[in-house]
Design a protein around this motif. Structure first.
Motif, PDB file in Angstrom:
ATOM      1  N   ALA A   1      43.334  39.425  52.974  1.00  0.00           N
ATOM      2  CA  ALA A   1      43.877  38.846  51.650  1.00  0.00           C
ATOM      3  C   ALA A   1      44.747  39.968  51.179  1.00  0.00           C
ATOM      4  O   ALA A   1      44.172  41.268  51.138  1.00  0.00           O
ATOM      5  N   GLN A   2      45.856  39.712  50.726  1.00  0.00           N
ATOM      6  CA  GLN A   2      46.613  40.840  49.957  1.00  0.00           C
ATOM      7  C   GLN A   2      46.198  40.924  48.370  1.00  0.00           C
ATOM      8  O   GLN A   2      46.648  39.558  47.915  1.00  0.00           O
ATOM      9  N   LEU A   3      45.608  41.795  47.857  1.00  0.00           N
ATOM     10  CA  LEU A   3      45.162  41.527  46.529  1.00  0.00           C
ATOM     11  C   LEU A   3      46.397  42.029  45.483  1.00  0.00           C
ATOM     12  O   LEU A   3      46.771  43.279  45.709  1.00  0.00           O
ATOM     13  N   THR A   4      46.973  41.079  44.733  1.00  0.00           N
ATOM     14  CA  THR A   4      48.258  41.341  44.172  1.00  0.00           C
ATOM     15  C   THR A   4      48.046  41.451  42.620  1.00  0.00           C
ATOM     16  O   THR A   4      49.066  42.473  42.152  1.00  0.00           O
ATOM     17  N   HIS A   5      46.917  41.260  42.076  1.00  0.00           N
ATOM     18  CA  HIS A   5      47.005  41.505  40.497  1.00  0.00           C
ATOM     19  C   HIS A   5      45.328  41.370  40.344  1.00  0.00           C
ATOM     20  O   HIS A   5      44.734  40.517  40.595  1.00  0.00           O
ATOM     21  N   PRO A   6      44.777  42.382  39.614  1.00  0.00           N
ATOM     22  CA  PRO A   6      45.462  43.559  39.105  1.00  0.00           C
ATOM     23  C   PRO A   6      45.656  44.765  40.449  1.00  0.00           C
ATOM     24  O   PRO A   6      44.808  44.608  41.390  1.00  0.00           O
ATOM     25  N   ILE A   7      46.682  45.402  40.170  1.00  0.00           N
ATOM     26  CA  ILE A   7      46.908  46.506  41.454  1.00  0.00           C
ATOM     27  C   ILE A   7      45.775  47.506  41.397  1.00  0.00           C
ATOM     28  O   ILE A   7      45.324  47.777  40.359  1.00  0.00           O
ATOM     29  N   SER A   8      45.359  47.971  42.626  1.00  0.00           N
ATOM     30  CA  SER A   8      44.314  48.862  42.503  1.00  0.00           C
ATOM     31  C   SER A   8      44.446  49.938  41.829  1.00  0.00           C
ATOM     32  O   SER A   8      45.720  50.641  42.054  1.00  0.00           O
ATOM     33  N   GLY A   9      43.699  50.693  40.804  1.00  0.00           N
ATOM     34  CA  GLY A   9      43.911  51.918  40.166  1.00  0.00           C
ATOM     35  C   GLY A   9      44.548  51.660  38.837  1.00  0.00           C
ATOM     36  O   GLY A   9      44.991  52.426  38.119  1.00  0.00           O
ATOM     37  N   SER A  10      45.059  50.387  38.524  1.00  0.00           N
ATOM     38  CA  SER A  10      45.804  49.860  37.451  1.00  0.00           C
ATOM     39  C   SER A  10      44.857  49.533  36.144  1.00  0.00           C
ATOM     40  O   SER A  10      43.710  49.490  36.380  1.00  0.00           O
ATOM     41  N   THR A  11      45.521  49.711  34.973  1.00  0.00           N
ATOM     42  CA  THR A  11      44.813  49.226  33.641  1.00  0.00           C
ATOM     43  C   THR A  11      45.391  48.112  33.367  1.00  0.00           C
ATOM     44  O   THR A  11      46.735  48.187  33.077  1.00  0.00           O
TER      45      THR A  11
ATOM     46  N   LEU B   1      42.224  37.098  38.493  1.00  0.00           N
ATOM     47  CA  LEU B   1      42.429  37.846  39.754  1.00  0.00           C
ATOM     48  C   LEU B   1      43.318  37.021  40.824  1.00  0.00           C
ATOM     49  O   LEU B   1      42.925  35.803  40.688  1.00  0.00           O
ATOM     50  N   GLU B   2      44.267  37.607  41.411  1.00  0.00           N
ATOM     51  CA  GLU B   2      45.388  36.977  42.100  1.00  0.00           C
ATOM     52  C   GLU B   2      45.317  37.629  43.593  1.00  0.00           C
ATOM     53  O   GLU B   2      45.297  38.940  43.619  1.00  0.00           O
ATOM     54  N   TRP B   3      45.765  36.841  44.466  1.00  0.00           N
ATOM     55  CA  TRP B   3      45.682  37.189  45.981  1.00  0.00           C
ATOM     56  C   TRP B   3      46.640  36.301  46.753  1.00  0.00           C
ATOM     57  O   TRP B   3      47.076  35.328  46.306  1.00  0.00           O
ATOM     58  N   GLN B   4      47.000  36.737  48.094  1.00  0.00           N
ATOM     59  CA  GLN B   4      47.784  36.077  48.724  1.00  0.00           C
ATOM     60  C   GLN B   4      46.925  36.246  50.057  1.00  0.00           C
ATOM     61  O   GLN B   4      46.615  37.041  50.727  1.00  0.00           O
ATOM     62  N   GLY B   5      46.926  34.793  50.788  1.00  0.00           N
ATOM     63  CA  GLY B   5      46.195  34.558  52.031  1.00  0.00           C
ATOM     64  C   GLY B   5      47.221  34.276  53.121  1.00  0.00           C
ATOM     65  O   GLY B   5      48.175  33.547  52.795  1.00  0.00           O
ATOM     66  N   ALA B   6      46.975  34.499  54.513  1.00  0.00           N
ATOM     67  CA  ALA B   6      48.032  34.099  55.497  1.00  0.00           C
ATOM     68  C   ALA B   6      47.150  34.267  56.686  1.00  0.00           C
ATOM     69  O   ALA B   6      46.289  34.874  56.949  1.00  0.00           O
TER      70      ALA B   6
ATOM     71  N   THR C   1      43.536  27.850  46.740  1.00  0.00           N
ATOM     72  CA  THR C   1      43.350  28.356  45.577  1.00  0.00           C
ATOM     73  C   THR C   1      43.623  29.795  45.912  1.00  0.00           C
ATOM     74  O   THR C   1      42.962  30.298  46.951  1.00  0.00           O
ATOM     75  N   ALA C   2      44.333  30.607  44.826  1.00  0.00           N
ATOM     76  CA  ALA C   2      44.738  32.052  45.174  1.00  0.00           C
ATOM     77  C   ALA C   2      44.371  32.758  43.954  1.00  0.00           C
ATOM     78  O   ALA C   2      45.093  33.830  43.609  1.00  0.00           O
ATOM     79  N   GLU C   3      43.604  32.283  42.941  1.00  0.00           N
ATOM     80  CA  GLU C   3      43.532  33.107  41.864  1.00  0.00           C
ATOM     81  C   GLU C   3      42.191  32.589  41.205  1.00  0.00           C
ATOM     82  O   GLU C   3      41.773  31.349  41.448  1.00  0.00           O
ATOM     83  N   ILE C   4      41.595  33.408  40.397  1.00  0.00           N
ATOM     84  CA  ILE C   4      40.402  32.990  39.639  1.00  0.00           C
ATOM     85  C   ILE C   4      40.197  33.983  38.235  1.00  0.00           C
ATOM     86  O   ILE C   4      40.494  35.308  38.458  1.00  0.00           O
ATOM     87  N   ALA C   5      39.751  33.557  37.213  1.00  0.00           N
ATOM     88  CA  ALA C   5      39.873  34.106  35.955  1.00  0.00           C
ATOM     89  C   ALA C   5      38.425  34.560  35.850  1.00  0.00           C
ATOM     90  O   ALA C   5      37.067  34.027  36.281  1.00  0.00           O
ATOM     91  N   VAL C   6      38.129  35.935  35.645  1.00  0.00           N
ATOM     92  CA  VAL C   6      36.822  36.521  35.429  1.00  0.00           C
ATOM     93  C   VAL C   6      36.794  37.034  34.058  1.00  0.00           C
ATOM     94  O   VAL C   6      37.614  37.530  33.369  1.00  0.00           O
ATOM     95  N   SER C   7      35.198  37.023  33.491  1.00  0.00           N
ATOM     96  CA  SER C   7      35.074  37.671  31.981  1.00  0.00           C
ATOM     97  C   SER C   7      34.834  39.216  32.244  1.00  0.00           C
ATOM     98  O   SER C   7      34.340  39.676  33.141  1.00  0.00           O
ATOM     99  N   VAL C   8      35.736  39.909  31.365  1.00  0.00           N
ATOM    100  CA  VAL C   8      35.530  41.371  31.461  1.00  0.00           C
ATOM    101  C   VAL C   8      35.197  41.905  30.071  1.00  0.00           C
ATOM    102  O   VAL C   8      35.292  41.174  29.017  1.00  0.00           O
ATOM    103  N   SER C   9      34.901  43.258  30.045  1.00  0.00           N
ATOM    104  CA  SER C   9      34.749  43.869  28.656  1.00  0.00           C
ATOM    105  C   SER C   9      35.613  45.192  28.841  1.00  0.00           C
ATOM    106  O   SER C   9      35.928  45.620  29.805  1.00  0.00           O
TER     107      SER C   9
END
Length: 227
Positions: A135-145, A156-161, A190-198
């Motif tokens: 899966a290509q993890l598209t958001h958030p980009i690794s290392g981003s804020t 969290l968003e990704w693309q599967g193929a 499904t290619a996204e899921i909402a997660v709780s964060v602090s």
């Protein structure tokens, strides 16, 4: 009359010199041709038991005088690159392995670089069935804020193929610890899921893709920080 003549001559010189202020041409992104997106590449020429030589092809892009081909082994994340003025290039790559590829377009008179789309493919091997592409993890980009939304969540968003188009689902891992823990399994649509964060916290996430044959692939672990 001489002062007037000199003034006119000077103005004419300034106008003529101003024609060199045109901006340098900006290259455009190339259109990829082969290997096809989300396909099995069977045209490689065997080099040895482990490698075959594949010829990558793309269309010429505007305002471009050179290209860089970028090919990444998705099992190891090891890249290979080659520069060329042509619209094709050959590389020896591992058999039976998933790859991504893209092309950078450049112009020697510009410092800007245009990047094509990124396509995935499997280089044919001896197997008759293939695991899904990682899966290509598209958001958030690794290392981003990133900033949480009003509900205290990040999506969290990704693309599967998959070559055989038989993905059955995705298992999502997410935590402020590395490695992250499994939090949900979702269907192939499904290619996204909402997660709780602090706030002011680093999080890690990962997606495992499964197909109808029970084959799996691992996206690798990405990290991001929340404001």
């Amino acid at each position: 009359m001489k002062p007037i003549f000199y003034t006119i001559a000077l103005l004419g010189l300034l106008v003529s010199c101003g024609g060199n202020d045109d901006p340098p041409p900006v290259p455009e992104g190339a259109t990829l041709v082969f290997p096809d997106e989300n396909s099995e590449c069977t045209t490689g020429v065997s080099v040895n038991a482990a490698l075959s030589q594949v010829t990558f092809q793309w269309q010429a892009s505007e305002n471009t005088d050179s290209y860089t081909l970028n090919v990444v082994n998705l099992d190891t994340n090891i890249p290979q690159t080659i520069s060329t003025a042509s619209t094709s290039a050959s590389l020896s790559i591992e058999k039976g392995t998933p790859f991504s590829w893209s092309v950078n377009s450049m112009n020697s008179n510009s410092d800007q670089i245009a990047t094509s789309d990124t396509w995935l493919f499997y280089n044919a091997g001896s197997q008759t069935t293939y695991a899904p592409f990682p899966a290509q993890l598209t958001h958030p980009i690794s290392g981003s804020t990133v900033q949480m939304n009003g509900s205290g969540e990040v999506v969290l968003e990704w693309q599967g193929a998959d070559v055989e188009d038989d993905i059955t689902g995705f298992e999502v891992f997410f935590s402020n610890q590395n490695p992250p823990a499994s939090i949900a399994t979702v269907g192939e649509d499904t290619a996204e899921i909402a997660v709780s964060v602090s706030a002011s916290t680093i999080y890690y996430w990962q997606v495992i893709t499964t197909d109808a044959e029970g084959n799996t692939s691992d996206s690798g672990i990405f990290e991001f920080r929340v404001f």
